[in-house]
Write a protein that holds these residues in place. Structure first.
Motif, PDB file in Angstrom:
ATOM      1  N   ALA A 257       0.870  -1.477  -0.085  1.00  0.00           N
ATOM      2  CA  ALA A 257       0.024   0.234  -0.326  1.00  0.00           C
ATOM      3  C   ALA A 257       0.739   0.831  -0.111  1.00  0.00           C
ATOM      4  N   LYS A 258       0.657   2.303  -0.728  1.00  0.00           N
ATOM      5  CA  LYS A 258       1.104   3.206  -0.347  1.00  0.00           C
ATOM      6  C   LYS A 258       1.522   3.814   0.902  1.00  0.00           C
ATOM      7  N   GLU A 259      -0.014   3.560   1.726  1.00  0.00           N
ATOM      8  CA  GLU A 259       0.901   4.017   3.346  1.00  0.00           C
ATOM      9  C   GLU A 259       2.891   4.194   3.428  1.00  0.00           C
ATOM     10  N   PHE A 260       2.321   2.533   3.407  1.00  0.00           N
ATOM     11  CA  PHE A 260       4.177   2.195   3.823  1.00  0.00           C
ATOM     12  C   PHE A 260       4.783   2.688   2.788  1.00  0.00           C
ATOM     13  N   TYR A 261       4.955   2.982   2.002  1.00  0.00           N
ATOM     14  CA  TYR A 261       6.245   3.562   1.304  1.00  0.00           C
ATOM     15  C   TYR A 261       6.101   4.784   2.234  1.00  0.00           C
ATOM     16  N   LYS A 262       5.359   5.895   2.111  1.00  0.00           N
ATOM     17  CA  LYS A 262       5.211   6.561   2.655  1.00  0.00           C
ATOM     18  C   LYS A 262       6.000   7.328   4.760  1.00  0.00           C
ATOM     19  N   ASP A 263       5.453   5.270   4.861  1.00  0.00           N
ATOM     20  CA  ASP A 263       6.420   5.548   5.916  1.00  0.00           C
ATOM     21  C   ASP A 263       7.549   5.275   6.649  1.00  0.00           C
ATOM     22  N   LEU A 264       7.764   4.418   5.206  1.00  0.00           N
ATOM     23  CA  LEU A 264       9.530   4.238   4.903  1.00  0.00           C
ATOM     24  C   LEU A 264      10.167   5.555   5.155  1.00  0.00           C
ATOM     25  N   GLY A 265       9.413   6.394   4.903  1.00  0.00           N
ATOM     26  CA  GLY A 265       9.821   8.069   4.267  1.00  0.00           C
ATOM     27  C   GLY A 265      10.247   8.337   2.991  1.00  0.00           C
ATOM     28  N   VAL A 266      10.041   7.133   1.808  1.00  0.00           N
ATOM     29  CA  VAL A 266      10.070   7.413   0.621  1.00  0.00           C
ATOM     30  C   VAL A 266       9.850   9.194  -0.132  1.00  0.00           C
ATOM     31  N   ASP A 267      10.292   9.991  -1.130  1.00  0.00           N
ATOM     32  CA  ASP A 267      10.027  11.261  -1.645  1.00  0.00           C
ATOM     33  C   ASP A 267       8.864  11.242  -2.530  1.00  0.00           C
ATOM     34  N   GLY A 268       9.420  10.962  -3.153  1.00  0.00           N
ATOM     35  CA  GLY A 268       7.767  10.940  -4.208  1.00  0.00           C
ATOM     36  C   GLY A 268       7.510   9.508  -4.863  1.00  0.00           C
ATOM     37  N   PHE A 269       6.731   9.262  -5.977  1.00  0.00           N
ATOM     38  CA  PHE A 269       6.395   8.224  -6.192  1.00  0.00           C
ATOM     39  C   PHE A 269       6.329   8.953  -7.731  1.00  0.00           C
ATOM     40  N   GLU A 270       6.143   7.719  -8.671  1.00  0.00           N
ATOM     41  CA  GLU A 270       6.282   8.262 -10.273  1.00  0.00           C
ATOM     42  C   GLU A 270       4.997   7.805 -10.958  1.00  0.00           C
ATOM     43  N   ILE A 271       4.541   9.549 -11.394  1.00  0.00           N
ATOM     44  CA  ILE A 271       2.835   8.899 -11.254  1.00  0.00           C
ATOM     45  C   ILE A 271       2.364   8.768 -12.879  1.00  0.00           C
ATOM     46  N   GLU A 272       3.032   8.453 -13.716  1.00  0.00           N
ATOM     47  CA  GLU A 272       3.400   8.288 -14.590  1.00  0.00           C
ATOM     48  C   GLU A 272       4.795   7.173 -15.268  1.00  0.00           C
ATOM     49  N   ASN A 273       4.490   6.269 -16.366  1.00  0.00           N
ATOM     50  CA  ASN A 273       5.942   5.221 -16.198  1.00  0.00           C
ATOM     51  C   ASN A 273       5.890   5.063 -17.744  1.00  0.00           C
ATOM     52  N   VAL A 274       5.757   5.430 -18.363  1.00  0.00           N
ATOM     53  CA  VAL A 274       6.061   5.306 -20.036  1.00  0.00           C
ATOM     54  C   VAL A 274       6.643   4.043 -20.161  1.00  0.00           C
ATOM     55  N   GLY A 275       7.081   2.557 -19.897  1.00  0.00           N
ATOM     56  CA  GLY A 275       8.181   1.466 -20.267  1.00  0.00           C
ATOM     57  C   GLY A 275       6.807   1.152 -20.688  1.00  0.00           C
ATOM     58  N   LYS A 276       5.743   0.592 -20.496  1.00  0.00           N
ATOM     59  CA  LYS A 276       4.992   0.118 -20.804  1.00  0.00           C
ATOM     60  C   LYS A 276       3.430   0.506 -21.235  1.00  0.00           C
ATOM     61  N   GLU A 277       2.926   1.256 -20.811  1.00  0.00           N
ATOM     62  CA  GLU A 277       2.065   1.645 -21.700  1.00  0.00           C
ATOM     63  C   GLU A 277       1.539   3.167 -20.850  1.00  0.00           C
ATOM     64  N   LEU A 278       1.244   5.200 -22.329  1.00  0.00           N
ATOM     65  CA  LEU A 278       1.753   5.597 -22.188  1.00  0.00           C
ATOM     66  C   LEU A 278       0.658   6.162 -20.818  1.00  0.00           C
ATOM     67  N   TYR A 279      -0.100   5.126 -20.501  1.00  0.00           N
ATOM     68  CA  TYR A 279      -1.574   5.404 -19.602  1.00  0.00           C
ATOM     69  C   TYR A 279      -1.890   4.406 -18.948  1.00  0.00           C
ATOM     70  N   TYR A 280      -1.590   4.907 -17.171  1.00  0.00           N
ATOM     71  CA  TYR A 280      -2.872   4.274 -16.448  1.00  0.00           C
ATOM     72  C   TYR A 280      -4.205   3.568 -16.071  1.00  0.00           C
ATOM     73  N   ASP A 281      -4.400   2.838 -15.293  1.00  0.00           N
ATOM     74  CA  ASP A 281      -6.011   3.295 -14.940  1.00  0.00           C
ATOM     75  C   ASP A 281      -6.354   4.732 -14.634  1.00  0.00           C
ATOM     76  N   ARG A 282      -7.075   5.444 -15.293  1.00  0.00           N
ATOM     77  CA  ARG A 282      -7.207   6.953 -14.661  1.00  0.00           C
ATOM     78  C   ARG A 282      -7.568   7.073 -13.212  1.00  0.00           C
ATOM     79  N   GLU A 283      -8.620   6.376 -12.617  1.00  0.00           N
ATOM     80  CA  GLU A 283      -8.985   6.262 -11.240  1.00  0.00           C
ATOM     81  C   GLU A 283      -7.692   5.875 -10.251  1.00  0.00           C
ATOM     82  N   LEU A 284      -6.705   4.607 -10.483  1.00  0.00           N
ATOM     83  CA  LEU A 284      -5.996   4.541 -10.232  1.00  0.00           C
ATOM     84  C   LEU A 284      -4.856   5.894  -9.935  1.00  0.00           C
ATOM     85  N   PHE A 285      -5.332   6.166 -11.113  1.00  0.00           N
ATOM     86  CA  PHE A 285      -3.921   7.998 -11.387  1.00  0.00           C
ATOM     87  C   PHE A 285      -4.611   8.686 -10.356  1.00  0.00           C
TER      88      PHE A 285
END
Length: 475
Positions: A257-285
């Motif tokens: 879960a994203k909460e797990f990584y926030k608690d780890l102290g990460v600095d951020g997330f990839e909001i897009e990743n174009v290695g496979k598909e240009l857009y992923y599920d927009r609700e999840l986005f």
């Protein structure tokens, strides 16, 4: 008369789509989907000259869901050929001619499938002269936070070519984030610090760590070991030495879960990743975007380039004044400071936009929509290129002579050339597999695949060449 001027219809369609229904290529902000001022698009002159070939291939390469859409597009080509072949056979009156047409049709089918496979390989694996970004801003620099060379188990590009690729695509700096290895990147970066390479784009050291989720560890220096360490220890070590940690493609559902990584102290997330598909599920986005905004987590775009796949479609624009006046160390520190500060106002996620958005629910007819949208993006010079080549083809058709190579021989030649290309690429990958043994697994995997398919296809193409060029027909 119709065949003599058949080119008029496609010329008219192209002109109408490119003018009345034009869709200008532009750069958008991935977080807002709005056009970003200060950025333009540069089109390679080589592409413009050979637009009917390179332009179509590149537009297919930039499909929103390329691994699904490209096979569908090539499948339609085979389908149309089968329908055309059946029509020609049924319209033949003589039994002898019908038998010859059936044999010709059946002989061409494997050739066409092989040619389509070679086109698929060209689109995904060759660095075509793609359109790229033009940065007209004063204080923004373009940065990649996620890329892999042949020193990663899933990379297919050398460090030098990766550097050239980023320079060609308008980047000012890029992190190499090879899996479980950053020592080779550190060596490469130090070569630039010793002025053995030009200073731009700046080479930055990172590593992709495969823990509970893939994470980019950015700004690594000196001794750093991740093997056997839990995510929490790794994040703390990266921060201790002045680096930053970003969660990669979290939205693929393989991590925690994203909460797990926030608690780890990460600095951020990839909001897009174009290695496979240009857009992923927009609700999840939207869910991830809102979470990052609420918890002061930076959002970046993950290019995730491995030396193959989609042409460059995403950039991170960092606001760093006086970039041109900084030395290399100061530039690196400025980028890391933006990452560690998590100031979204200083980071824009830019995306290349050349077609309206559509989801992946029904892609069967997407090749036809893609073709229409492609013509909508053409500028005047690209339209003129289409006009020139179509008119040239029409003239050759009108004034063809008996010494011109007939179609049955042309497709045999095309099949042989396609087979030679597959074998040559397979052999090149085999050479690279031995050069970077112990690092990239893909070279050996793809070389075996290409050499086997290419060799079988070459044997068949040579057999067809013999039948159609050298075997005497009994009268």
């Amino acid at each position: 008369m119709v065949k003599k001027y058949i080119v008029v219809l496609p010329l008219a369609v192209i002109a109408i789509l490119a003018t009345i229904f034009q869709y200008p290529v532009h750069i958008i902000n991935a977080l807002t989907l709005e056009s970003v001022p200060g950025y333009g698009v540069q089109i390679s002159i080589v592409r413009v000259i050979f637009e009917p070939v390179l332009g179509v291939l590149l537009y297919l390469n930039r499909s929103l869901y390329p691994l699904q859409e490209l096979p569908i597009a090539l499948g339609w080509i085979v389908t149309f050929y089968v329908l055309y072949g059946l029509y020609k056979v049924r319209s033949t009156i003589s039994d002898g001619q019908r038998s010859r047409r059936v044999l010709l049709f059946l002989g061409n089918l494997p050739l066409l499938i092989g040619i389509c496979f070679a086109i698929f390989v060209v689109i995904l694996f060759l660095p075509l002269p793609n359109n790229t970004i033009v940065n007209n801003t004063d204080n923004e620099v373009l940065v990649t936070t996620h890329a892999h060379t042949e020193f990663s188990h899933d990379g297919l590009m050398s460090q030098e070519k990766m550097w050239q690729w980023h320079r060609r695509n308008g980047f000012d700096a890029f992190f190499i984030t090879d899996h479980a290895n950053y020592a080779k990147t550190l060596e490469f970066s130090q070569r630039q610090r010793r002025r053995e390479l030009p200073p731009e784009p700046l080479i930055l050291v990172g590593q992709e760590h495969s823990g509970s989720n893939h994470m980019s560890l950015l700004g690594l220096k000196g001794t750093f070991e991740t093997k056997g360490k839990p995510d929490s220890v790794i994040v703390n070590l990266v921060h201790k030495y002045g680096g930053a940690v970003l969660v990669n493609h979290w939205f693929d559902g393989k991590g925690k879960a994203k909460e797990f990584y926030k608690d780890l102290g990460v600095d951020g997330f990839e909001i897009e990743n174009v290695g496979k598909e240009l857009y992923y599920d927009r609700e999840l986005f939207r869910e991830l975007k809102e979470y990052c905004e609420d918890h002061n987590l930076l959002m970046v775009g993950g290019l995730d380039f491995h030396g193959y796949g989609r042409a460059c479609a995403i950039w991170n624009a960092f606001t760093i004044p006086n970039w041109d006046k900084m030395d290399l160390v100061s530039r690196e520190n400025a980028i890391l400071e933006v990452l560690r500060a998590r100031d979204q106002d200083k980071v824009k996620v830019l995306m290349y936009n050349d077609r309206p958005y559509y989801d992946s629910s029904n892609l069967v007819f997407s090749p036809f929509i893609t073709l229409i949208n492609y013509f909508r993006t053409l500028n005047l010079y690209q339209v003129l290129s289409w006009f020139f080549w179509l008119i040239l083809v029409q003239l050759l058709w009108n004034f063809r002579r008996r010494y011109f190579v007939p179609m049955r021989k042309k497709i045999a030649i095309a099949g042989l050339l396609s087979a030679l290309f597959l074998v040559a690429l397979g052999f090149y990958y085999w050479v690279r597999a031995n050069a970077v043994k112990g690092y990239s697994d893909l070279f050996l995997e793809y070389s075996s695949l290409l050499l086997i398919i290419g060799s079988v296809f070459m044997g068949y193409s040579l057999f067809v060449m013999y039948i159609r060029f050298f075997r005497k027909v009994k009268k």
